[in-house]
Design a protein around this motif. Sequence first.
Motif, mmCIF file in Angstrom:
data_model
loop_
_atom_site.group_PDB
_atom_site.id
_atom_site.type_symbol
_atom_site.label_atom_id
_atom_site.label_comp_id
_atom_site.label_asym_id
_atom_site.label_seq_id
_atom_site.Cartn_x
_atom_site.Cartn_y
_atom_site.Cartn_z
ATOM 1 N N VAL A 43 4.332 -5.545 -8.640
ATOM 2 C CA VAL A 43 3.285 -4.753 -7.997
ATOM 3 C C VAL A 43 2.936 -3.582 -8.913
ATOM 4 O O VAL A 43 3.839 -2.912 -9.441
ATOM 5 C CB VAL A 43 3.740 -4.232 -6.618
ATOM 6 N N ARG A 44 1.638 -3.374 -9.092
ATOM 7 C CA ARG A 44 1.148 -2.248 -9.876
ATOM 8 C C ARG A 44 0.142 -1.478 -9.025
ATOM 9 O O ARG A 44 -0.914 -2.019 -8.673
ATOM 10 C CB ARG A 44 0.514 -2.715 -11.186
ATOM 11 N N CYS A 45 0.487 -0.212 -8.708
ATOM 12 C CA CYS A 45 -0.367 0.624 -7.870
ATOM 13 C C CYS A 45 -0.901 1.791 -8.686
ATOM 14 O O CYS A 45 -0.190 2.360 -9.537
ATOM 15 C CB CYS A 45 0.398 1.163 -6.665
ATOM 16 N N SER B 196 -4.722 1.912 -4.827
ATOM 17 C CA SER B 196 -4.982 0.460 -4.925
ATOM 18 C C SER B 196 -3.772 -0.193 -5.581
ATOM 19 O O SER B 196 -3.181 0.362 -6.521
ATOM 20 C CB SER B 196 -6.239 0.181 -5.749
ATOM 21 N N CYS B 197 -3.418 -1.381 -5.089
ATOM 22 C CA CYS B 197 -2.250 -2.090 -5.603
ATOM 23 C C CYS B 197 -2.642 -3.530 -5.958
ATOM 24 O O CYS B 197 -3.395 -4.171 -5.224
ATOM 25 C CB CYS B 197 -1.133 -2.115 -4.567
ATOM 26 N N SER C 131 0.846 -1.189 0.000
ATOM 27 C CA SER C 131 0.000 0.000 0.000
ATOM 28 C C SER C 131 0.884 1.242 0.000
ATOM 29 O O SER C 131 1.974 1.236 0.593
ATOM 30 C CB SER C 131 -0.939 0.018 1.210
ATOM 31 N N VAL C 132 0.428 2.277 -0.705
ATOM 32 C CA VAL C 132 1.132 3.567 -0.740
ATOM 33 C C VAL C 132 0.439 4.487 0.255
ATOM 34 O O VAL C 132 -0.725 4.857 0.077
ATOM 35 C CB VAL C 132 1.116 4.162 -2.155
ATOM 36 N N ASP C 133 1.153 4.850 1.308
ATOM 37 C CA ASP C 133 0.549 5.622 2.403
ATOM 38 C C ASP C 133 0.790 7.119 2.294
ATOM 39 O O ASP C 133 -0.036 7.922 2.755
ATOM 40 C CB ASP C 133 1.086 5.118 3.748
ATOM 41 N N LYS C 134 1.916 7.494 1.681
ATOM 42 C CA LYS C 134 2.259 8.923 1.692
ATOM 43 C C LYS C 134 3.088 9.263 0.463
ATOM 44 O O LYS C 134 3.912 8.459 0.011
ATOM 45 C CB LYS C 134 3.039 9.254 2.970
ATOM 46 N N LEU C 135 2.868 10.459 -0.063
ATOM 47 C CA LEU C 135 3.623 10.938 -1.221
ATOM 48 C C LEU C 135 3.982 12.403 -0.993
ATOM 49 O O LEU C 135 3.102 13.243 -0.766
ATOM 50 C CB LEU C 135 2.816 10.789 -2.508
ATOM 51 N N THR D 212 6.139 6.700 0.751
ATOM 52 C CA THR D 212 6.096 5.790 1.903
ATOM 53 C C THR D 212 5.210 4.605 1.546
ATOM 54 O O THR D 212 4.031 4.763 1.232
ATOM 55 C CB THR D 212 5.546 6.503 3.142
ATOM 56 N N ILE D 213 5.815 3.397 1.556
ATOM 57 C CA ILE D 213 5.124 2.158 1.177
ATOM 58 C C ILE D 213 5.107 1.217 2.373
ATOM 59 O O ILE D 213 6.108 1.086 3.095
ATOM 60 C CB ILE D 213 5.825 1.477 -0.022
ATOM 61 N N THR D 214 3.989 0.558 2.575
ATOM 62 C CA THR D 214 3.865 -0.453 3.623
ATOM 63 C C THR D 214 3.767 -1.831 2.978
ATOM 64 O O THR D 214 2.885 -2.071 2.137
ATOM 65 C CB THR D 214 2.629 -0.194 4.494
ATOM 66 N N ALA D 215 4.701 -2.731 3.321
ATOM 67 C CA ALA D 215 4.710 -4.116 2.821
ATOM 68 C C ALA D 215 4.343 -5.048 3.966
ATOM 69 O O ALA D 215 4.950 -4.979 5.045
ATOM 70 C CB ALA D 215 6.072 -4.471 2.264
#
Length: 257
Positions: A229-231, A250-251, A103-107, A128-131
């Motif tokens: 992964v494609r977000c 969405s990813c 998920s992409v949490d912050k840009l 900022t990505i959460t895995a």
Amino acid sequence: MADHQKIHPVAHDVEAPPAPTAPLVPRGASKSDQGDPAVERQGHYPPFQRTIPVMHSKPPKRRSCCCKCLCWTISLLLLLVILIGATVGILFLVFRPKLPKFSVDKLEITQFNLNNSDDTLNATFDVTITATNPNKKIGIYYEGGSQISGWYQNTQLCEGALPKFYQGHKNTTVLDLALTGQTQNATGLINALSQQRQETGNIPLGLKVNQPVKIKLGSLKLFTVKFRVRCTLIVDDLAANNQITISSSSCKFRLRL
């Protein structure tokens, strides 16, 4: 009165040889190369001797050997497929594998400037990505050689890489990544971004991740596979040094051997 005619028996000459009553040449034999015409007229021919051909056993055909080899090869391949399928099925039942989640949490955009002298766009994104690893018995080694890139439609804006690390069971890892890039002939791109924001009030961005990993099943470390992964992100703006709001993210995650 005439004398009565008398018939007297003719006396045979005892010394005369008797007339032949049988051919001098035995039956079934010919007197000469031309054969006996009298024998041929009577329908008697010498006995016919039939020649029996000798039957030789034929060597085995090469085609039959090829067919046998092909059948054995197909059988071995089918057996191998069955064994692999059974092994995969047993591992699936034991470890219950699940795909990781991203998920992409912050840009944050620290640089997004157009250089008018050479028509080049310089961009720097802090993402900022959460895995998340949801598996209870499977660990993940994130290997080197990864690539993460930011896109607008078909134009790449920036790129970077994920660090090497090990993610254990039921683990969540937060990654702060810096993506940088340059885009040539960027005047048309800037105009398209401005028009997109004016018409819809937001800008769609794409984030692509290609990550080689190794899966750890218990104490066994398997071969390298790739995560793909494609977000898709919807942001309100791409202005530098401005707080960017992510309205939706969405990813989709895929595993490639």
